[in-house]
Design an enzyme around this catalytic site. Structure first.
Site, short mmCIF file in Angstrom:
data_model
loop_
_atom_site.label_atom_id
_atom_site.label_comp_id
_atom_site.label_asym_id
_atom_site.label_seq_id
_atom_site.Cartn_x
_atom_site.Cartn_y
_atom_site.Cartn_z
N ASP A 1 0.83 -1.21 0.00
CA ASP A 1 0.00 0.00 0.00
C ASP A 1 0.87 1.26 0.00
OD1 ASP A 1 -2.63 1.34 0.47
OD2 ASP A 1 -1.66 1.92 2.35
N GLU B 1 1.28 -0.55 -5.08
CA GLU B 1 0.25 0.46 -5.30
C GLU B 1 0.98 1.80 -5.42
OE1 GLU B 1 -3.43 3.05 -3.62
OE2 GLU B 1 -1.69 2.56 -2.41
C1 GLC Z 1 -4.25 3.44 -0.26
C2 GLC Z 1 -5.57 2.73 -0.09
C3 GLC Z 1 -6.59 3.67 0.50
C4 GLC Z 1 -6.07 4.18 1.81
C5 GLC Z 1 -4.68 4.81 1.65
C6 GLC Z 1 -4.04 5.09 2.97
O1 GLC Z 1 -4.33 4.46 -1.20
O2 GLC Z 1 -6.00 2.20 -1.31
O3 GLC Z 1 -7.83 3.05 0.66
O4 GLC Z 1 -6.96 5.13 2.34
O5 GLC Z 1 -3.81 3.93 0.97
O6 GLC Z 1 -3.67 3.90 3.61
#
Ligand code: GLC
Ligand code: CA
Length: 598
Positions: free
Chosen positions: A209, A251
């Site tokens: 993430d 991500e």
């Molecule tokens: C990523 C997740 C999102 C979350 C953010 C902070 O972007 O997809 O849902 O709020 O990280 O952890």
């Protein structure tokens, strides 16, 4: 690199995967407390198997104050009691594996919840340096000012003053999510321990993430720093050293030239999401012009052989418009979020069906595209039945409502008092769970659910989609998107009419003169390709997959079928005696089946 054999036994499984994203709380509530749980999810594995997906990506399920839907973790080593316990999780994992499905979990490594014990001990006024240094502190909020604010509807600064130790701590997301300090080797060690814990248990992959923000350096925008990539390479080496056939997925919401940094030289992440492609698929459809898709893919540098893009249309967040120009964003807002309440941060908090005005053909085109472009498709739960959303719920909760299983109470999701559900089910008249649900769609073979199942099943017959190259054709008619996907001796021609009107197109297929395009669903051969342009007429919003075959192919409809005759000297039981049985199974039946349209 080619590895044959069973999907689940191969190191490159993620290239042939079809990923289904869900949060355990949304799926099925087994114990009737209003919240989906691992026991419920395990029960629904048959559904996922019948849908044809072979990897499940679970959103965070760890203990958490749940102020950011679990992306605010307070303990990395347990299951949030809402969703069951460790035994339930292990049982789920075993059952998924039993069906040949992979399980991908979240590694939220950029930040923790402020309730995590690391933060609680770091914030104490007299905390020793080794504890304080787990997070990023400053006396004044004036460092790293070039870093943008991501949750711009909610936060005004990346610094928040902690009343307890009277210093400011750094956070890229909500102010209850302090960023970990990656300059501290102890933090890195702790992350490796977390990885070991879950990998040893047998999870197959991890989505990393918010991975662009691990390190911060003055004078930069604090994204994609070489230090962050180096750390990921260490992480990858660790995973490769101790485990087999695992995958890590970045991500990184970045432009293609930055996103590819996360692949390294094939020695960082195996996968990364292609963020810029996603809004451009929506733009191309709305503009009825292939340009946005071709343009972004031509700007996307090649990636190492062992790497793969993860493609998606929608997910648990807003449809993000960070990776588009200002004009493109204005356009997207104007055409897809006229209602301002549907906008949040730099994006649109809507599901696939409402975005496309519940237009069946448009939904088909978008899913077809998702399954046709180079990469591994990631499907968001509920979009296969065209679920609606509810942005009145605040933040991104509108796209996180309970899965709609049937017309029963709570959409068949839970037996709880409807007021007890973690979020209300959708009762918008157009998407009401009494009509939009799995049970109804399973009973109707023309439903969207059945369409999705059929297309997934068909895609799995070809390796070119997950592994092949892409070559765009450039016909004069800009409303037609046509490209070739090739892998070894497999050649697929994809043709999509983005327009709401019928179109005619001339494709230059001269390198394939003599080949026959065979439409994959009907097995109907189309006219043999010649040197001259290949003319096709296309109805509105139509789409095709053709296999290009070297030989001339007879139409299954025209073919006079010779049905094998079985002769038996005694009675029919003899037909199934060992010798004949082998013949039926290995020759007669497969031949018969191959000739059937279904
Ligand atoms: C990523 C997740 C999102 C979350 C953010 C902070 O972007 O997809 O849902 O709020 O990280 O952890
Ligand atoms: Ca429950």
């Amino acid at each position: 690199m080619f590895d044959s054999g069973d999907f689940s036994e191969t190191p490159l499984w993620y290239k042939d995967a079809i990923i289904y994203e869900l949060h355990v709380k949304t799926f099925f509530d087994k114990n009737g407390d209003g919240i989906g749980d691992f026991k419920g999810l395990t029960e629904k594995l048959d559904y996922l198997e019948s849908l044809g997906v072979n990897a499940i990506w679970l959103l965070p399920f760890f203990p958490s104050p749940l102020k950011d839907d679990g992306y605010d973790i307070s303990d990395y080593y347990d299951i949030h009691p809402h969703y069951g316990n460790m035994r339930d999780f292990k049982n789920f994992l075993r059952e998924a594996h039993h069906r040949g499905m992979k399980v991908i979990i979240e590694l939220v490594l950029n930040h923790t919840s402020d309730q995590h014990k690391w933060f609680q001990r770091a914030r104490k006024k007299d905390a020793p340096k080794k504890w304080r240094d787990f997070y990023v502190w400053s006396d004044k909020p004036d460092n790293y000012l070039d870093a943008r604010i991501i949750f711009q509807d909610f936060e005004t600064s990346n610094w928040t003053r902690d009343p307890e130790n009277e210093k400011f701590f750094w956070h890229r997301f909500y102010s209850h999510q302090p960023d970990l300090n990656y300059d501290n080797p102890e933090v890195q060690k702790e992350i490796f321990k977390i990885i070991d814990f879950w990998m040893k248990m047998g999870v197959d992959g991890m989505r990393l993430d918010a991975v662009p923000y691990l390190f911060e350096r003055e004078g930069t925008n604090c994204e994609n720093l070489p230090e962050s990539i180096d750390f990921l390479k260490k992480l990858r080496a660790h995973v490769d050293r101790y485990y087999q056939n695992r995958m890590i997925l970045a991500e990184a919401n970045q432009w293609p030239e930055d996103a590819i940094l996360y692949f390294g030289n094939g020695d960082a992440c195996h996968m990364a999401f292609h963020f810029p492609l996603m809004p451009r698929m929506f733009m191309a459809l709305r503009m009825e012009d292939r340009f946005p898709i071709i343009d972004i893919l031509e700007q996307t540098p090649p990636i190492p052989d062992n790497c793969q893009w993860a493609l998606f249309l929608r997910n648990h967040d807003e449809l993000t418009l960070e990776m588009v120009t200002d004009e493109e964003r204005d356009y997207m807002y104007r055409v897809y979020a006229r209602d301002k309440a549907a906008r949040i941060n730099l994006g649109i908090r809507r599901r696939l069906a409402p975005l496309l005005e519940n237009h069946r053909r448009k939904m088909e085109i978008m899913k077809f595209l998702l399954l046709s472009l180079p990469g591994t498709p990631t499907l968001y739960y509920g979009d296969e039945i065209a679920m609606g959303d509810n942005h009145f719920l605040g933040d991104r909760d509108g796209v996180r409502t309970p899965m709609q299983w049937s017309a029963d109470r709570n959409a068949g999701f839970s037996r709880a008092n409807p007021q007890k559900l973690y979020l209300p089910v959708t009762i918008d008249p157009e998407y009401h769970y009494e009509t939009v649900n799995v049970e109804n769609q399973e009973q109707n073979q023309t439903s969207f659910l059945w369409w999705v199942k059929r297309v997934i099943a068909m895609r799995k017959n070809f390796k070119a989609f997950g592994r092949g190259t892409i070559e765009f054709l450039h016909p004069d008619n800009p409303k037609i998107l046509a490209f070739l996907r090739k892998y070894q001796d497999e050649i697929i021609l994809v043709v999509i009419n983005l327009s709401r009107f019928s179109q005619v197109v001339e494709l230059d297929l001269s390198p394939y003169a003599g080949y026959t395009p065979v439409e994959v669903f009907s097995k109907n051969p189309f006219p043999v390709i010649q040197e001259k342009p290949y003319i096709m007429t296309l109805g509105f919003h139509t789409y095709f997959w053709f296999v290009l075959k070297k030989e001339v192919v007879a139409s299954p409809e025209k073919k006079v079928r010779e049905i094998s005759l079985l002769k038996s000297k005694s009675d029919w039981i003899e037909l199934f005696s060992s010798q004949l049985k082998t013949k039926i199974e290995s020759m007669i039946l497969p031949q018969f089946l191959m000739e059937q349209r279904w």
